[in-house]
Enzyme design. Sequence first.
Site, short mmCIF file in Angstrom:
data_model
loop_
_atom_site.label_atom_id
_atom_site.label_comp_id
_atom_site.label_asym_id
_atom_site.label_seq_id
_atom_site.Cartn_x
_atom_site.Cartn_y
_atom_site.Cartn_z
N GLU B 52 -85.95 3.49 -30.20
CA GLU B 52 -85.97 4.86 -30.75
C GLU B 52 -86.51 5.88 -29.75
O GLU B 52 -86.13 7.05 -29.79
CB GLU B 52 -86.78 4.91 -32.04
CG GLU B 52 -86.10 4.24 -33.23
CD GLU B 52 -86.43 2.77 -33.36
OE1 GLU B 52 -87.02 2.19 -32.42
OE2 GLU B 52 -86.10 2.17 -34.41
N PHE B 114 -92.86 -1.99 -47.40
CA PHE B 114 -92.33 -2.50 -46.14
C PHE B 114 -91.76 -1.36 -45.30
O PHE B 114 -91.01 -0.54 -45.79
CB PHE B 114 -91.24 -3.55 -46.41
CG PHE B 114 -90.60 -4.06 -45.16
CD1 PHE B 114 -91.36 -4.78 -44.23
CD2 PHE B 114 -89.28 -3.81 -44.87
CE1 PHE B 114 -90.78 -5.24 -43.06
CE2 PHE B 114 -88.69 -4.26 -43.70
CZ PHE B 114 -89.45 -4.98 -42.79
N GLN B 115 -92.14 -1.30 -44.06
CA GLN B 115 -91.74 -0.25 -43.12
C GLN B 115 -92.09 1.15 -43.63
O GLN B 115 -91.39 2.11 -43.37
CB GLN B 115 -90.24 -0.36 -42.78
CG GLN B 115 -89.95 -1.61 -41.96
CD GLN B 115 -88.60 -1.61 -41.28
OE1 GLN B 115 -87.65 -1.02 -41.76
NE2 GLN B 115 -88.52 -2.26 -40.12
N LYS B 164 -85.33 7.00 -49.30
CA LYS B 164 -84.04 6.36 -49.53
C LYS B 164 -83.43 6.75 -50.88
O LYS B 164 -82.21 6.92 -50.98
CB LYS B 164 -84.21 4.84 -49.44
CG LYS B 164 -82.90 4.11 -49.24
CD LYS B 164 -83.13 2.63 -48.93
CE LYS B 164 -81.80 1.91 -48.70
NZ LYS B 164 -82.01 0.47 -48.45
N MET B 482 -97.73 7.66 -7.58
CA MET B 482 -98.64 8.78 -7.77
C MET B 482 -100.04 8.29 -8.13
O MET B 482 -101.04 8.85 -7.66
CB MET B 482 -98.10 9.71 -8.87
CG MET B 482 -98.78 11.07 -8.92
SD MET B 482 -98.60 12.01 -7.39
CE MET B 482 -97.17 13.03 -7.74
#
Lengths: 183, 584
Positions: B52, B114-115, B164, B482
């Site tokens: 993502e 969940f999630q 949802k 760097m």
Amino acid sequence: MKVKKGTSRRSAYNLQSLYGDEIETHTLAVIVDNEAGVLARVIGLFSGRGYNIESLTVAEIDHQGHRSRITVVTTGTPAVIEQIKAQLGRLVPVHDVKDLTVEGPSVERELALIKVAGKGDMRAEALRAAEVFRVKVVDSTLESFVFEITGAPEKIDAFTEMMRPLGLVEIARTGVAAIMRGK
Amino acid sequence: MTRQLTGAQIVVKVLKDQGVDVVFGYPGGAVLPIYDEIFKQNDIKHVLVRHEQGATHAAEGYARATGKPGVVLVTSGPGATNAVTGMTDALMDSIPMVVLTGQVPTFMIGNDAFQEADTVGITRPCTKHNWLVRETDNLAQTMHQAFHVATSGRPGPVLVDIPKDVQFANGNYINPAKANKGHYSPRVKGDIEQITALVNLIENAEKPIIYSGGGVINSGPAASALLRELANSTKFPVTSTLMGLGAYPASSDQWLGMLGMHGTYEANMAMHGCDLMINVGARFDDRITGVVSAFSPNSKKAHIDIDPSSINKVITVDVPIIGDCGHVLEDLLKIWKSRGRKTQAGSVQKWWNQLKEWRAVNCLSFEQKGNIIKPQYALQRLEALTKKHDRYVTTEVGQHQMWAAQFMDFNDPNRWMTSGGLGTMGYGFPASIGVQMAHPKSLVINVAGEASWLMNMQELGTAIQYRLPVKQFILNNERLGMVRQWQELLHGERYSSSWSEALPDFVKLAEAFGAKGIQVQDPADLDEAIIEMINYEGPVVFDCQVEKHENCFPMIPSGKAHNEMLLGDASTEGAIEASGAVMV
């Protein structure tokens, strides 16, 4: 010069001495959409950017228009205060930011409920002091009072200090509500 | 007329009505209804990324290359948290982005489902604004408002969290024209009194400089054109921040190069010595100013910015102008022209003599000798061999990024995409994918370091799947260059965890994904290899093995002013004092 959103008379357009290092206390009135999470947004801005909150009150002021008013008392150098106002002003749900400390005279009030417990002279003395401060008794038992005091924060400070040796048990303060004087 | 659609149908319809043609995303349980609707249509292309974070940077690349908002679609919980870095990056660099996240159904919110994650809570500080939509009837309205907020004023990322059950339920659709955009509408026109004050300063300036930033590019091509008109008609020198490269053409004589920590000597000396600084759409970032107390001590400063909170945040200015760069420059030029196009031409010419002396220091010089490729040389050759192409360049973060800014020339806006404010390693590869989606026929190059590139290398799968011929030009020094440079300057050459051990064979890695791998070690082979990379029709991983201990100069050491630049290796010892060492 009118800058509508998120600014005040002491905006970037009207620079006063931003070089001062003195810490000032300002009372800001922030008009916001009363939507989910709006208080978290405002508080998160203060904590995320390291600004101070001395006092904070929030309540809906227009049910139909879904507006709330958040009154924040904050401290900082003049430059930091300007930043706070600009940062508040760019939050999407913020309609207006007023700096009541600089936009003219304003009235500040706070309410406190103060519980004092004691017997005999102590109890009588507490009640006498309450009368001097024009404080209301909203609950009493033989061994305690609950006082309701309304006024400027300093007045509440003074009264609570006076109650401390007289059996002060508990304090509940609302935080400051403030509004400009005049029209 | 409103009509009933499911929430998922509303999402897709809003995207169409907002003119979205590409969505970068990754499916999961809480966005399945939306993916189902995407499956049933052909107007919006969905690019399946491999992580993502990649979706967010790809959307950023797309947005910077087109000026349109980038759109991201991810699932709840880990989908949303993985998108946090990209949103923060977009917030820092003012990139318009709309992130849609699935959420567990409303009746399960707060149950540690969940999630489930508190997505609006987590992303509140890294978005311009975010919304949790609890009613399908509010979905279209909220999404239209999200596009409005992302693209108006100072652009930035917004997030709409969609449970949802809201996706499944029916609700009313409203089109963009009818949607209530809310009260959010930052002003774009500058205050005429202040603009006139700036015209006064322009007419009287003897040592002026225009310091432009990403705001010019965000404002659109018209603002870049106006910036050019202002510079060309006043003969004022121009420098730019990392984010603003391309707004003013690097091919112009009046171009001083980038300013700031790794900017050119002439640009930084001009900033220090000027008597009028015109900041157009930049924000006095700490990479630009050096130590604030010694910043450009003798100049009048004007600052054009659409965000009132940028004004006087770091540097107190004499003429603050709140407004969109394009609108303000237009009014500025109108007033300046109407008053007879006056400048102190003689003095400005003298100033140019000074600037030319500084330019003659040739601060970017390096010596390519022996059989090891200098990173600067690699970029110089890349520039020479690609500059005639229709070219877009993205970068990762580190030394290679600064060298790319120094050695590659940009003559148009929207051609250069880099993570400036947040400094996100892993930005460049997915960003190049987003750019290539927007410009399928163009040459898109990601200038990378091997360490940054590995942070999002999984997107090679995306590049292959969508046949995106992105060129991954990796300057491989087997070091976090760097970090290593700072350890050399500040930490007694104790190179703590700043080398890359166990690096993959980049050629084999490319081949494993079905891409082409090219490795170069010898400077003599470089040109031919670059040409091979350009001519190959698919994605290329170009492993350019370079000098391992090259430092990036010039450099303003932290805690120092513009006129205290380090020009080369000889002068670095003790360059940074304790007070500077605490800064990043």
